[in-house]
Design an enzyme around this catalytic site. Sequence first.
Site, PDB file in Angstrom:
ATOM      1  CB  SER A   1      52.643  75.690  43.570  1.00  0.00           C
ATOM      2  OG  SER A   1      51.293  75.529  43.217  1.00  0.00           O
TER       3      SER A   1
ATOM      4  CE1 TYR B   1      51.071  75.681  49.054  1.00  0.00           C
ATOM      5  CE2 TYR B   1      49.905  76.251  47.043  1.00  0.00           C
ATOM      6  CZ  TYR B   1      50.791  75.443  47.720  1.00  0.00           C
ATOM      7  OH  TYR B   1      51.424  74.403  47.065  1.00  0.00           O
TER       8      TYR B   1
HETATM    9  O1  NJP Z   1      52.189  67.141  50.291  1.00  0.00           O
HETATM   10  P1  NJP Z   1      52.271  66.154  51.564  1.00  0.00           P
HETATM   11  P2  NJP Z   1      52.935  67.094  48.881  1.00  0.00           P
HETATM   12  N1  NJP Z   1      59.349  70.929  58.148  1.00  0.00           N
HETATM   13  O2  NJP Z   1      51.437  66.839  52.582  1.00  0.00           O
HETATM   14  C1  NJP Z   1      56.693  68.021  54.915  1.00  0.00           C
HETATM   15  C2  NJP Z   1      53.867  71.233  46.642  1.00  0.00           C
HETATM   16  N2  NJP Z   1      52.660  71.108  45.828  1.00  0.00           N
HETATM   17  O3  NJP Z   1      53.832  65.957  48.755  1.00  0.00           O
HETATM   18  O4  NJP Z   1      57.024  67.160  58.511  1.00  0.00           O
HETATM   19  C3  NJP Z   1      59.726  69.864  57.405  1.00  0.00           C
HETATM   20  O5  NJP Z   1      51.934  64.771  51.184  1.00  0.00           O
HETATM   21  C4  NJP Z   1      55.809  66.869  55.392  1.00  0.00           C
HETATM   22  O6  NJP Z   1      56.495  66.108  56.376  1.00  0.00           O
HETATM   23  P3  NJP Z   1      56.141  66.095  57.961  1.00  0.00           P
HETATM   24  C5  NJP Z   1      53.602  71.572  48.095  1.00  0.00           C
HETATM   25  O7  NJP Z   1      53.373  72.957  48.277  1.00  0.00           O
HETATM   26  C6  NJP Z   1      51.807  70.082  45.985  1.00  0.00           C
HETATM   27  O8  NJP Z   1      51.897  67.296  47.860  1.00  0.00           O
HETATM   28  O9  NJP Z   1      56.545  64.730  58.359  1.00  0.00           O
HETATM   29  N3  NJP Z   1      58.920  69.200  56.584  1.00  0.00           N
HETATM   30  C7  NJP Z   1      55.671  66.040  54.126  1.00  0.00           C
HETATM   31  O10 NJP Z   1      56.736  65.140  53.985  1.00  0.00           O
HETATM   32  C8  NJP Z   1      54.908  71.112  48.731  1.00  0.00           C
HETATM   33  O11 NJP Z   1      55.880  72.113  48.657  1.00  0.00           O
HETATM   34  C9  NJP Z   1      50.658  70.017  45.206  1.00  0.00           C
HETATM   35  O12 NJP Z   1      54.685  66.397  58.090  1.00  0.00           O
HETATM   36  C10 NJP Z   1      57.644  69.626  56.507  1.00  0.00           C
HETATM   37  C11 NJP Z   1      55.731  67.084  53.020  1.00  0.00           C
HETATM   38  O13 NJP Z   1      56.272  68.296  53.591  1.00  0.00           O
HETATM   39  C12 NJP Z   1      55.330  69.923  47.868  1.00  0.00           C
HETATM   40  O14 NJP Z   1      54.529  69.986  46.688  1.00  0.00           O
HETATM   41  C13 NJP Z   1      50.388  71.001  44.270  1.00  0.00           C
HETATM   42  C14 NJP Z   1      57.176  70.729  57.238  1.00  0.00           C
HETATM   43  C15 NJP Z   1      54.339  67.380  52.496  1.00  0.00           C
HETATM   44  O15 NJP Z   1      53.797  66.219  51.982  1.00  0.00           O
HETATM   45  C16 NJP Z   1      55.107  68.572  48.532  1.00  0.00           C
HETATM   46  O16 NJP Z   1      53.762  68.451  48.973  1.00  0.00           O
HETATM   47  C17 NJP Z   1      51.257  72.042  44.140  1.00  0.00           C
HETATM   48  C18 NJP Z   1      58.081  71.386  58.089  1.00  0.00           C
HETATM   49  N4  NJP Z   1      57.717  72.427  58.849  1.00  0.00           N
HETATM   50  C19 NJP Z   1      52.403  72.101  44.916  1.00  0.00           C
HETATM   51  N5  NJP Z   1      55.864  70.906  56.939  1.00  0.00           N
HETATM   52  C20 NJP Z   1      49.675  68.907  45.316  1.00  0.00           C
HETATM   53  N6  NJP Z   1      49.916  67.880  46.137  1.00  0.00           N
HETATM   54  O17 NJP Z   1      48.663  68.947  44.611  1.00  0.00           O
HETATM   55  C21 NJP Z   1      55.533  69.957  56.054  1.00  0.00           C
HETATM   56  O18 NJP Z   1      50.967  72.989  43.239  1.00  0.00           O
HETATM   57  N7  NJP Z   1      56.599  69.184  55.777  1.00  0.00           N
END
Ligand code: NJP
Length: 229
Positions: A133, A146
């Site tokens: 991030s 976070y």
């Molecule tokens: O978010 P989202 P992003 N085990 O919610 C998965 C960072 N980031 O794409 O398990 C396995 O659309 C979840 O899959 P599901 C952020 O910290 C973002 O934005 O099916 N997977 C989904 O595919 C993160 O590290 C922003 O629910 C797990 C994905 O994670 C990365 O970008 C800003 C899980 C999340 O998709 C991707 O986030 C920033 C688990 N226990 C950093 N828990 C931003 N969007 O603005 C969740 O600074 N997932």
Amino acid sequence: MSVAVVTGASKGIGRAIAKALAREGYSLSLGARSVDLLKNLADELKTEVLWSYLDVSSEASVEKFAEKTLERFRSVEILVANAGVGVPGRLDEITEEAFMHSLQVNLLGVWRTIKAFLPTLKETKGTVVVVTSDLSTRLLPGSGAYVVSKWGARALVKTFQLENPTVKFLELRPGAVDTHFYGKPGRSREEGFMKPEDVAEALVSLLNLPHHVRVEEVLLRSIYQDPVY
Ligand code: NJP
């Protein structure tokens, strides 16, 4: 054909990265908890795709995911440790359960995932990309659990790099991206949000640099997001 693993590939940035890597010709192993979303992504992609249930907060789940991946593909060149969760709350109000969840997914989940794939990545002299991030070096009141998890993830990336110089570690640090991270996607560019595809395209261009170039970290933000360090 080179093989790439993407965690958190069901939605958002991970999904966009999976699509971009498929277009670049990688075979893919995709993990997340929403297997229905992974399946429909796999149906869309014109490359060999293995999709599997993955919960990065569980050691057993990560190990099974790595085993299935290696059974199918034998080796891996690129690991994208992207799975992550946003956990809001002031530090004097957040519950221990919520704090632990942030650490389990964003910090220990990244550690488990890298650890499970490190042997094959050492063999292939591969690349690990960790999506942290823009907050991995700064502070945001109201998001302490976070922020701590992302500072920790940054320290993990750097320590893994020092311990494993033949593998390349890239910390990819996005600012605001229009994904499920903020609830339902639909936020505009003018509000300061990039699209997940913007992050995916940046990553592809970095992966296409000559092999001897090691990009150690990249901070990506919309021109409409204030530059805060
Ligand atoms: O978010 P989202 P992003 N085990 O919610 C998965 C960072 N980031 O794409 O398990 C396995 O659309 C979840 O899959 P599901 C952020 O910290 C973002 O934005 O099916 N997977 C989904 O595919 C993160 O590290 C922003 O629910 C797990 C994905 O994670 C990365 O970008 C800003 C899980 C999340 O998709 C991707 O986030 C920033 C688990 N226990 C950093 N828990 C931003 N969007 O603005 C969740 O600074 N997932």
